[in-house]
Design an enzyme around this catalytic site. Structure first.
Site, PDB file in Angstrom:
ATOM      1  N   SER A 282      47.677  41.204  41.167  1.00 21.05           N
ATOM      2  CA  SER A 282      46.851  41.654  40.059  1.00 21.05           C
ATOM      3  C   SER A 282      46.079  42.870  40.520  1.00 21.05           C
ATOM      4  O   SER A 282      46.006  43.169  41.712  1.00 21.05           O
ATOM      5  CB  SER A 282      45.891  40.551  39.631  1.00 21.05           C
ATOM      6  OG  SER A 282      44.780  40.554  40.494  1.00 21.05           O
ATOM      7  N   LYS A 283      45.488  43.534  39.549  1.00 21.67           N
ATOM      8  CA  LYS A 283      44.766  44.759  39.883  1.00 21.67           C
ATOM      9  C   LYS A 283      43.598  44.481  40.820  1.00 21.67           C
ATOM     10  O   LYS A 283      43.097  45.363  41.490  1.00 21.67           O
ATOM     11  CB  LYS A 283      44.265  45.419  38.598  1.00 21.67           C
ATOM     12  CG  LYS A 283      45.387  46.138  37.890  1.00 21.67           C
ATOM     13  CD  LYS A 283      44.988  46.614  36.515  1.00 21.67           C
ATOM     14  CE  LYS A 283      46.211  46.601  35.624  1.00 21.67           C
ATOM     15  NZ  LYS A 283      45.924  46.327  34.246  1.00 21.67           N
ATOM     16  N   ARG A 284      43.194  43.228  40.855  1.00 25.60           N
ATOM     17  CA  ARG A 284      42.066  42.883  41.724  1.00 25.60           C
ATOM     18  C   ARG A 284      42.476  42.786  43.192  1.00 25.60           C
ATOM     19  O   ARG A 284      41.651  42.821  44.076  1.00 25.60           O
ATOM     20  CB  ARG A 284      41.451  41.553  41.268  1.00 25.60           C
ATOM     21  CG  ARG A 284      40.613  41.703  40.028  1.00 25.60           C
ATOM     22  CD  ARG A 284      40.075  40.363  39.594  1.00 25.60           C
ATOM     23  NE  ARG A 284      41.152  39.470  39.181  1.00 25.60           N
ATOM     24  CZ  ARG A 284      41.680  39.452  37.983  1.00 25.60           C
ATOM     25  NH1 ARG A 284      41.243  40.272  37.073  1.00 25.60           N
ATOM     26  NH2 ARG A 284      42.653  38.620  37.673  1.00 25.60           N
ATOM     27  N   ASP A 285      43.783  42.664  43.425  1.00 24.71           N
ATOM     28  CA  ASP A 285      44.277  42.556  44.792  1.00 24.71           C
ATOM     29  C   ASP A 285      44.245  43.954  45.417  1.00 24.71           C
ATOM     30  O   ASP A 285      45.111  44.777  45.185  1.00 24.71           O
ATOM     31  CB  ASP A 285      45.714  42.006  44.740  1.00 24.71           C
ATOM     32  CG  ASP A 285      46.314  41.862  46.124  1.00 24.71           C
ATOM     33  OD1 ASP A 285      45.684  42.316  47.082  1.00 24.71           O
ATOM     34  OD2 ASP A 285      47.404  41.295  46.218  1.00 24.71           O
TER      35      ASP A 285
ATOM     36  N   PHE B 279      50.762  50.274  41.396  1.00 29.07           N
ATOM     37  CA  PHE B 279      51.548  51.126  40.516  1.00 29.07           C
ATOM     38  C   PHE B 279      52.577  51.955  41.280  1.00 29.07           C
ATOM     39  O   PHE B 279      52.303  52.431  42.388  1.00 29.07           O
ATOM     40  CB  PHE B 279      50.623  52.043  39.711  1.00 29.07           C
ATOM     41  CG  PHE B 279      49.693  51.259  38.826  1.00 29.07           C
ATOM     42  CD1 PHE B 279      50.165  50.649  37.679  1.00 29.07           C
ATOM     43  CD2 PHE B 279      48.364  51.090  39.167  1.00 29.07           C
ATOM     44  CE1 PHE B 279      49.331  49.898  36.872  1.00 29.07           C
ATOM     45  CE2 PHE B 279      47.521  50.336  38.377  1.00 29.07           C
ATOM     46  CZ  PHE B 279      47.997  49.738  37.220  1.00 29.07           C
TER      47      PHE B 279
END
Ligand code: GLU
Length: 470
Positions: free
Chosen positions: A247-250, A256
């Site tokens: 996830s973007k939190r990782d 991307f």
């Protein structure tokens, strides 16, 4: 039958790893079976679309070597492939379902729906469904634009044989009458996706497992419209370092695809790596070209278990591909990273590239390596003392390298080893004085490679400075 598969990104974000993996596996099935691969932009969630979402998706897929067989932008056999340009098409099917009495208008406002939900939750129903109270209602509400809902039966089950997970079934009563077109006239994802997959003659729908709960709704819609149902495949999640869904939190994992491009990954390496996330061929081999993957791809080997985004493996894979680049491609690949080093000639740069090629895991590493060759050279006093304490090593090494005819890494290494064995020094006491005397630094890349780039003359000069000061 020609199989037709699609990747259907929403331009609410840039091309991320999960999306690229989905696109790639769809692409591999299409190419492996002589079928077609298309890209469809699902942009109906207008408020969440981002400016360069669509372009970023398409450009980065192209960078990976994944191109659609029917032009996603200009159109093609069944285009346009942008959902907001297909609203008339969806409306036609909304009308058909309204006429058949399968769909109905709903004038409930969000406030009313919320109230209804809260009441149900208070009664102990954890996931309330719409009550269906507008079903059969003839009169509208002045000033309220209705949304359109589809009537979902409450008896029985929806079942499908998932290409990854086998039989999956959902009780129909858990679905509820869902909205197919919002009051603003825009169809919902679950509606538009079915209309498009049918009209675009999609035979297989392969997507992330987060869509499993959407599939029963979609299947019931195919049934209501009397259409063939495609084969569904729901891919397992990709886990990051923390063993949770990427996830973007990782923060440890770049999310991307364009970021990988920027750090100096080769598209072939990413293609190879992504193909092995949730899929594996027979045998132990791990490096495959795109052509090989197309040939050997077997959809029966998609894995139900989550896959692990192993950054070490990606670095290793990228290194395997970098090592194979010929001189011209290596230059093309690395030049953008060192364009600011104006004082180095292309020839010098090429020598740096070639020398460090075997060790590069990411192209960006070349920046730091190149800095060694342009920075001011000075040695701190404390380090100087260390060199002086080991001056015999410098003297012996100097004597040996002066005899080298072909200034190559191996020759330099072997001179160093001979110094080591004749003076009986090794490890730190052997490398460090040489490294410090020539670079002024305590650590850095393989010193023989560095000296190779300096050239014989400069290496000798730097070492002799210490002898003369002696
Ligand atoms: N637009 C959907 C998404 O980005 C596609 C889902 C599908 O493949 O059906 O998740």
């Amino acid at each position: 039958m020609t199989r037709r598969l699609r990747y259907a990104p929403s331009p609410t974000g840039k091309l991320h790893i999960g999306g690229a993996r989905t696109a790639l596996l769809n692409y591999l099935i299409a190419k492996n079976t002589g079928g077609k691969f298309i890209i469809r932009i699902e942009d109906t969630d207008i408020s969440r679309n981002i400016n360069d979402g669509e372009l970023n998706q398409i450009k980065n897929l192209a960078w990976l070597g994944i191109k659609a067989d029917e032009d996603p932008i200009k159109g093609g056999k069944f285009g346009p492939y942008r959902q907001t340009e297909r609203l008339n098409i969806y409306n036609k099917y909304v009308d058909e379902l309204l006429e058949k009495g399968i769909a109905y208008k709903c004038w409930c406002t969000p406030e009313e729906l919320n109230k209804e939900r809260e009441k149900e939750i208070a009664k102990g129903n954890p996931s309330p469904k719409y009550s269906g109270r507008c079903y059969g209602r003839k009169e509208g509400v002045k000033g309220v634009k209705p949304s359109i809902r589809i009537k979902v039966p409450t008896e029985g089950e929806v079942k499908w044989d998932d290409g990854v997970r086998g039989i999956i079934s959902f009780p129909k009563k858990d679905i509820g009458d869902w909205v197919i077109r919002k009051s603003n006239g825009i169809p919902t994802y679950n509606f538009a996706v079915v209309i498009d997959d049918h009209l675009m003659e999609i035979t297989d729908v392969l997507r992330g497992e987060e869509h499993i709960s959407n599939t029963p709704k979609q299947i019931l819609l195919y049934e209501a419209l009397g259409w063939d149902i495609p084969k569904f495949f729901h891919l397992s999640i990709i886990q990051g370092e923390d063993r949770k869904k990427l996830s973007k939190r990782d923060e440890k994992t770049l999310q991307f695809i364009h970021l990988y491009k920027e750090r100096g990954y080769l598209p072939e390496a990413i293609f190879n790596f992504l193909s092995l996330l949730g899929w594996s061929p027979e045998g132990e081999k791990e490096i495959f070209s795109k052509e090989e993957l197309i040939k050997i791809f077997d959809e029966n080997r998609l894995s139900k278990a989550p896959s692990f985004f192993d950054i070490k493996k990606l670095l290793w894979t990228n290194n395997q591909y970098i090592k194979e680049l010929n001189e011209k491609d290596l230059q093309k690949f690395l030049n953008p990273f060192v364009k600011n080093f104006r004082y180095l000639s292309q020839e010098q740069k090429n020598l740096i590239f070639k020398t460090f090629q075997p060790q590069l895991k990411e192209g960006i590493e070349i920046i730091e390596l190149t800095e060694l060759f342009v920075e001011e050279y000075s040695v701190e006093n404390e380090l100087k003392e260390f060199v002086e304490e080991n001056i015999n090593t410098i003297k012996d090494f100097l004597k040996r390298i002066k005899k080298i005819k072909k200034w190559e890494v191996n020759q330099i290494k072997s001179a160093m080893l001979k110094t080591g064995s004749s003076l009986n020094v090794k490890g730190r006491n052997l490398m460090m004085p040489i490294r410090i005397a020539t670079t002024g630094k305590k650590s850095g890349p393989d010193i023989a490679s560095v000296l190779r780039v300096f050239g014989k003359e400069k290496t000798i000069l730097r070492l002799e400075k210490f002898i003369n000061e002696d």
